[in-house]
Design an enzyme around this catalytic site. Structure first.
Site, PDB file in Angstrom:
ATOM      1  N   GLU A  47       0.809  -1.215   0.000  1.00  0.00           N
ATOM      2  CA  GLU A  47       0.000   0.000   0.000  1.00  0.00           C
ATOM      3  C   GLU A  47       0.844   1.267   0.000  1.00  0.00           C
ATOM      4  O   GLU A  47       0.577   2.209  -0.754  1.00  0.00           O
ATOM      5  CB  GLU A  47      -0.929  -0.019   1.218  1.00  0.00           C
ATOM      6  CG  GLU A  47      -1.735   1.239   1.397  1.00  0.00           C
ATOM      7  CD  GLU A  47      -2.346   1.334   2.787  1.00  0.00           C
ATOM      8  OE1 GLU A  47      -3.216   2.196   2.973  1.00  0.00           O
ATOM      9  OE2 GLU A  47      -1.944   0.557   3.686  1.00  0.00           O
ATOM     10  N   THR A  99       2.460  -7.976  -0.757  1.00  0.00           N
ATOM     11  CA  THR A  99       2.328  -7.916   0.697  1.00  0.00           C
ATOM     12  C   THR A  99       1.903  -9.275   1.214  1.00  0.00           C
ATOM     13  O   THR A  99       0.989  -9.885   0.663  1.00  0.00           O
ATOM     14  CB  THR A  99       1.302  -6.854   1.158  1.00  0.00           C
ATOM     15  OG1 THR A  99       1.009  -7.048   2.544  1.00  0.00           O
ATOM     16  CG2 THR A  99       0.012  -6.935   0.370  1.00  0.00           C
ATOM     17  N   ILE A 100       2.546  -9.741   2.264  1.00  0.00           N
ATOM     18  CA  ILE A 100       2.145 -11.031   2.820  1.00  0.00           C
ATOM     19  C   ILE A 100       0.789 -10.932   3.499  1.00  0.00           C
ATOM     20  O   ILE A 100       0.127 -11.943   3.718  1.00  0.00           O
ATOM     21  CB  ILE A 100       3.188 -11.588   3.820  1.00  0.00           C
ATOM     22  CG1 ILE A 100       3.280 -10.729   5.076  1.00  0.00           C
ATOM     23  CG2 ILE A 100       4.541 -11.774   3.169  1.00  0.00           C
ATOM     24  CD1 ILE A 100       4.040 -11.408   6.203  1.00  0.00           C
ATOM     25  N   ASP A 101       0.345  -9.701   3.821  1.00  0.00           N
ATOM     26  CA  ASP A 101      -0.950  -9.535   4.498  1.00  0.00           C
ATOM     27  C   ASP A 101      -2.141  -9.726   3.566  1.00  0.00           C
ATOM     28  O   ASP A 101      -3.272  -9.839   4.032  1.00  0.00           O
ATOM     29  CB  ASP A 101      -1.037  -8.144   5.132  1.00  0.00           C
ATOM     30  CG  ASP A 101      -0.134  -8.005   6.344  1.00  0.00           C
ATOM     31  OD1 ASP A 101       0.191  -9.038   6.965  1.00  0.00           O
ATOM     32  OD2 ASP A 101       0.256  -6.871   6.671  1.00  0.00           O
ATOM     33  N   GLU A 138      -1.423  -9.876  14.906  1.00  0.00           N
ATOM     34  CA  GLU A 138      -0.739  -8.876  15.734  1.00  0.00           C
ATOM     35  C   GLU A 138      -1.585  -7.626  15.966  1.00  0.00           C
ATOM     36  O   GLU A 138      -1.407  -6.917  16.952  1.00  0.00           O
ATOM     37  CB  GLU A 138       0.592  -8.487  15.089  1.00  0.00           C
ATOM     38  CG  GLU A 138       0.434  -7.820  13.716  1.00  0.00           C
ATOM     39  CD  GLU A 138       1.749  -7.546  13.034  1.00  0.00           C
ATOM     40  OE1 GLU A 138       2.808  -7.666  13.680  1.00  0.00           O
ATOM     41  OE2 GLU A 138       1.727  -7.177  11.831  1.00  0.00           O
ATOM     42  N   ARG A 193       7.868 -14.162   6.583  1.00  0.00           N
ATOM     43  CA  ARG A 193       8.178 -13.621   5.269  1.00  0.00           C
ATOM     44  C   ARG A 193       9.619 -13.854   4.835  1.00  0.00           C
ATOM     45  O   ARG A 193      10.096 -13.243   3.875  1.00  0.00           O
ATOM     46  CB  ARG A 193       7.835 -12.133   5.211  1.00  0.00           C
ATOM     47  CG  ARG A 193       8.637 -11.219   6.083  1.00  0.00           C
ATOM     48  CD  ARG A 193       8.047  -9.831   5.963  1.00  0.00           C
ATOM     49  NE  ARG A 193       8.819  -8.801   6.629  1.00  0.00           N
ATOM     50  CZ  ARG A 193       8.308  -7.626   6.989  1.00  0.00           C
ATOM     51  NH1 ARG A 193       7.044  -7.373   6.735  1.00  0.00           N
ATOM     52  NH2 ARG A 193       9.050  -6.724   7.568  1.00  0.00           N
TER      53      ARG A 193
END
Length: 342
Positions: free
Chosen positions: A103, A126-128, A222, A275
């Site tokens: 982002e 992004t790993i999210d 988290e 990651r």
């Protein structure tokens, strides 16, 4: 044409696959030259480059991290940052820029194009998995696989000692990693940022699990927050994009569970393990396809576009659309997982 490439934000598996695909196709099919910028936006901001050609990208497909390095530098927060980027690109003879990131990195690329006319193309990373306009981002699948394997391993030690094990995974604002790995790993409780949780309810699920003679596994993102509390911060500092460092919800929750239930509880924080290392086959496939289509965007002069996955197709969307809002977990998806809680 000379094309610049940079990787910004947190590293993740698959970045090198994108770089490889961009350089291979751009060189072989379009005859482009490439300049690699070091450490995210710091590279074009300060004119720090590395050689980027076919020999430089050989053998990097299975490697984690990024051969270009990364950082959370925000040139728009620097004095005359946009002007410095534009001048450095001109001095280096760079005609277009491919920005690979999440982002924040893509947000900068979008503004540099929209407001300053710098030709940019975006690749989502992004790993999210929280970028809008794309079904998946590369890095996410690898992170979920790593978290799932960790949960699998936690089951055996939890059952050996009949204790609660809380596994904290990444996910600042979106609980995709927690949801996917929790379901895949057979967790008994999954807590995500999108849904504030009731600690008493969590303890009830934990107690219910013990009644069935099984040791509970709790997966918590988290950024998850208790109903009557707030996020847990590692410290109060902010990065150049205004983000605080999150850490500690797993440890806090384990102590609360132990205090309220009388059952021993321990915490595992996966952190950067999620990651690091080699990308999964899916992430290599997706990242490679993103790279191939990104260089096509450059060829077509489709500036301000980002490549995205829709079903099995790679499409183009405006960077501004992809960064306008975060893609968060649908409440209906979270509700599906609820049948396994307790």
């Amino acid at each position: 044409m000379r094309v610049g490439v940079l990787t910004g934000g947190g590293d993740c598996p698959g970045l090198n696959a994108v770089i490889r695909a961009v350089v291979r196709k751009g060189t072989q099919e379009y005859g482009y030259d490439f300049t690699g910028f070091r450490d995210g936006w710091r590279g074009p901001l300060e004119g720090v480059t590395v050689r980027l050609d076919i020999p430089a990208v050989r053998g990097i497909l299975p490697r984690g991290g990024t051969i270009l390095g990364s950082s959370r530098t925000n040139p728009l927060k620097q004095q005359d940052g946009a002007r410095r980027v534009r001048e450095n690109l001109a001095e280096l003879g760079v005609d277009a820029l491919i920005a690979i990131g999440g982002e924040d990195t893509l947000g900068v690329a979008g503004r540099l194009y929209e407001e300053y006319g710098i030709p940019c193309v975006g690749v989502p990373k992004t790993i999210d998995n929280d970028l809008s306009a794309t079904d998946y981002t590369f890095g996410f699948d690898t992170a979920v696989n790593i978290a799932t394997e960790a949960i699998d391993r936690l089951h055996t030690t939890a059952e050996s000692h009949m204790r609660v094990l809380v596994c904290e995974v990444m996910g600042r604002h979106a609980g995709w990693i927690a949801l996917h790995s929790g379901l895949a790993g057979g967790a008994n409780v999954i807590l995500i940022p999108e849904q504030r949780f009731d600690v008493d309810q969590v303890c009830a699920w934990v107690t219910s699990r013990f009644r069935a003679s099984y040791a509970p596994i709790v997966v918590v993102a988290e950024g998850a927050m208790p109903r009557d509390g707030d996020v847990h911060l590692k410290d109060g500092t902010l990065d150049s994009f205004g983000h605080v460092r999150l850490s500690g919800i797993g440890e806090w929750l384990a102590k609360e569970i132990e205090r309220r239930t009388g059952r021993e509880a321990r915490t595992t924080v996966l952190g950067h393990i999620q990651r690091g290392g080699t990308p999964s086959a899916f992430d290599r496939w997706l990242a490679t396809r993103f790279g191939l289509h990104a260089i096509d965007c450059v060829r077509d002069g489709d500036w301000g576009a980002m490549v995205a996955l829709r079903g099995t197709d790679i499409v183009r969307v405006p960077i501004t659309e992809a960064t306008a809002r975060l893609k968060t977990v649908d409440p209906a998806l979270y509700e599906e997982a609820g049948v396994f809680f307790g």
